[in-house]
Scaffold this active site. Structure first.
Site, PDB file in Angstrom:
ATOM      1  N   ARG A   1      -2.554   2.987   3.256  1.00 51.09           N
ATOM      2  CA  ARG A   1      -1.941   3.138   1.921  1.00 51.09           C
ATOM      3  C   ARG A   1      -0.439   3.368   2.059  1.00 51.09           C
ATOM      4  NH1 ARG A   1      -4.321   7.702  -2.072  1.00 51.09           N
ATOM      5  NH2 ARG A   1      -3.315   9.100  -0.602  1.00 51.09           N
TER       6      ARG A   1
ATOM      7  N   TYR B   1       4.940   9.376  -0.166  1.00 51.58           N
ATOM      8  CA  TYR B   1       4.320  10.450   0.613  1.00 51.58           C
ATOM      9  C   TYR B   1       2.826  10.232   0.770  1.00 51.58           C
ATOM     10  CZ  TYR B   1       2.336  12.641  -3.619  1.00 51.58           C
ATOM     11  OH  TYR B   1       1.612  12.902  -4.753  1.00 51.58           O
TER      12      TYR B   1
ATOM     13  N   ARG C   1      26.585   8.218  -3.508  1.00 51.06           N
ATOM     14  CA  ARG C   1      25.417   8.024  -4.369  1.00 51.06           C
ATOM     15  C   ARG C   1      25.530   6.685  -5.084  1.00 51.06           C
ATOM     16  NH1 ARG C   1      24.188   8.384  -9.623  1.00 51.06           N
ATOM     17  NH2 ARG C   1      22.094   9.063 -10.184  1.00 51.06           N
TER      18      ARG C   1
ATOM     19  N   HIS D   1      22.764   3.684  -6.840  1.00 56.28           N
ATOM     20  CA  HIS D   1      21.371   3.275  -7.036  1.00 56.28           C
ATOM     21  C   HIS D   1      20.964   2.162  -6.070  1.00 56.28           C
ATOM     22  CE1 HIS D   1      21.896   5.502 -10.733  1.00 56.28           C
ATOM     23  NE2 HIS D   1      20.607   5.407 -10.969  1.00 56.28           N
TER      24      HIS D   1
ATOM     25  N   GLU E   1      -6.421   8.879 -15.082  1.00 54.61           N
ATOM     26  CA  GLU E   1      -6.769   9.771 -13.960  1.00 54.61           C
ATOM     27  C   GLU E   1      -6.270  11.164 -14.279  1.00 54.61           C
ATOM     28  OE1 GLU E   1      -4.637   8.664 -10.329  1.00 54.61           O
ATOM     29  OE2 GLU E   1      -2.935   8.003 -11.528  1.00 54.61           O
TER      30      GLU E   1
ATOM     31  N   LYS F   1       2.391   5.864  -4.256  1.00 49.20           N
ATOM     32  CA  LYS F   1       2.384   7.324  -4.125  1.00 49.20           C
ATOM     33  C   LYS F   1       3.837   7.787  -3.939  1.00 49.20           C
ATOM     34  CE  LYS F   1      -0.552  10.804  -1.933  1.00 49.20           C
ATOM     35  NZ  LYS F   1      -0.860  11.567  -3.137  1.00 49.20           N
TER      36      LYS F   1
HETATM   37  N1  PMP Z   1      -4.233  10.556  -8.536  1.00 47.38           N
HETATM   38  C1  PMP Z   1      -3.059  11.202  -8.474  1.00 47.38           C
HETATM   39  C2  PMP Z   1      -2.073  11.005  -9.580  1.00 47.38           C
HETATM   40  C3  PMP Z   1      -2.768  12.046  -7.390  1.00 47.38           C
HETATM   41  O1  PMP Z   1      -1.594  12.686  -7.337  1.00 47.38           O
HETATM   42  C4  PMP Z   1      -3.751  12.228  -6.374  1.00 47.38           C
HETATM   43  C5  PMP Z   1      -3.494  13.151  -5.223  1.00 47.38           C
HETATM   44  N2  PMP Z   1      -2.294  12.952  -4.616  1.00 47.38           N
HETATM   45  C6  PMP Z   1      -4.951  11.530  -6.487  1.00 47.38           C
HETATM   46  C7  PMP Z   1      -5.167  10.695  -7.568  1.00 47.38           C
HETATM   47  C8  PMP Z   1      -6.025  11.646  -5.420  1.00 47.38           C
HETATM   48  O2  PMP Z   1      -5.671  10.933  -4.257  1.00 47.38           O
HETATM   49  P1  PMP Z   1      -6.246  11.331  -2.840  1.00 47.38           P
HETATM   50  O3  PMP Z   1      -7.732  11.366  -2.970  1.00 47.38           O
HETATM   51  O4  PMP Z   1      -5.761  10.265  -1.922  1.00 47.38           O
HETATM   52  O5  PMP Z   1      -5.698  12.691  -2.510  1.00 47.38           O
END
Ligand code: PMP
Length: 283
Positions: A51, A32, A100, A102, A178, A146
């Site tokens: 990305r 996403y 279903r 995998h 993070e 993501k």
């Molecule tokens: N790290 C994580 C784990 C996130 O979920 C997000 C936001 N989706 C970010 C960093 C920040 O990413 P962005 O600046 O692209 O929203």
């Protein structure tokens, strides 16, 4: 009422339907993007699409999608919705299958969904600082993708809600990675640091925007390891993401940031970030 895009159609979100056998639902087999849109203009659209295309390649979803196709769809969704400031949520799953399994079929048809929500809070001066907690980072080893399989982030957010704080900053082997939904910055003696992309983090678009801004400013920016102790001894701590922009942190695990000088550097960088939003709109 909100208008979304689903597999070729623009429709009322309440009428949008997908199969329960969609691999996105069954396995979280999807990726996403979240894109901020100010005054009906998507912010940093190209890096978001870049990305996304990279993520599709990483998880081997083969789609004949170009940056142009995607930006047309996103701009149309923005146009179809009323709010000036929107948050665009875009998801692509590997698609529905008959049973279903995998192992994906050779050619499932990916599901493409683009929706819009009104943006709740705009980046502005005098942002209320947030309180956070710290937790061990127990996520998978590919946080640069993501992926919609966000169970870990949800567990962290439940914990944050129970503790009445806004975000959870994660660490692994004593080093900051993070936030559960954000990237982390800290400042000590006017030097700004953020964990490097080697730290199993998402390459946040807001992070990248801030890095570019800081590098053009008079401040030094270092992408490097940050220990838990270093974070706690910082003069300022910020978190960044698309929906919130950049936000200062006042307390970590109920402990106030000791030398916090009213976010002196934060305020300068926020001002530059807001200028960047204006500049991007006029491009
Ligand atoms: N790290 C994580 C784990 C996130 O979920 C997000 C936001 N989706 C970010 C960093 C920040 O990413 P962005 O600046 O692209 O929203």
């Amino acid at each position: 009422m909100s208008i979304c895009y689903l597999n070729g159609d623009y429709l009322n979100i309440e009428e949008a339907k997908i199969s329960p056998l969609d691999r996105g639902f069954i396995f979280g087999d999807s990726i996403y993007e979240v894109i901020a849109c100010y005054d009906k203009k998507p912010f940093k659209l190209s890096p978001h699409i870049e990305r996304l295309l990279k993520n599709l390649e990483s998880i081997k979803i083969n789609l004949e999608l170009t940056e142009l196709n995607l930006s047309d769809i996103i701009n149309q969704v923005i146009h179809e919705n009323n709010s000036k400031n929107q948050v665009i949520y875009l998801q692509i799953s590997r698609g529905p299958e008959k049973i279903r399994d995998h192992t994906p079929q050779d050619y499932p048809t990916p599901t493409i969904f683009v929706s819009s929500f009104p943006m709740k809070v705009l980046p502005k001066k005098e942002i209320e600082p947030i309180e956070v907690i710290m937790q061990d980072d127990f996520r998978w080893r590919k946080s640069s993708i993501k992926a919609t399989s966000l169970l870990a982030s949800i567990m962290y957010k439940i914990e944050a809600k129970e503790k009445n704080v806004s975000e959870v900053i994660l660490h692994e082997k004593g080093l900051i990675t993070e936030g559960s939904v954000s990237n982390v910055f800290c400042v000590k003696n006017k030097v700004i640091k953020t964990p490097s992309l080697e730290a199993n983090i998402l390459p946040g678009i807001t992070r990248e925007t801030l890095i570019d801004i800081i590098k053009k400013s008079s401040y030094e920016l270092i992408e490097t390891d940050i220990s838990i102790e270093e974070l706690l001894a910082s003069d300022e701590v910020w978190i960044s993401n698309t929906t919130k922009g950049v936000v200062p942190v006042s307390k970590i695990d109920n402990q106030a940031i000791v030398n916090r000088q009213q976010e002196e550097i934060f305020n300068e960088i926020l001002e530059l970030f807001m200028t960047e939003i204006q500049a991007d709109k006029n491009q």
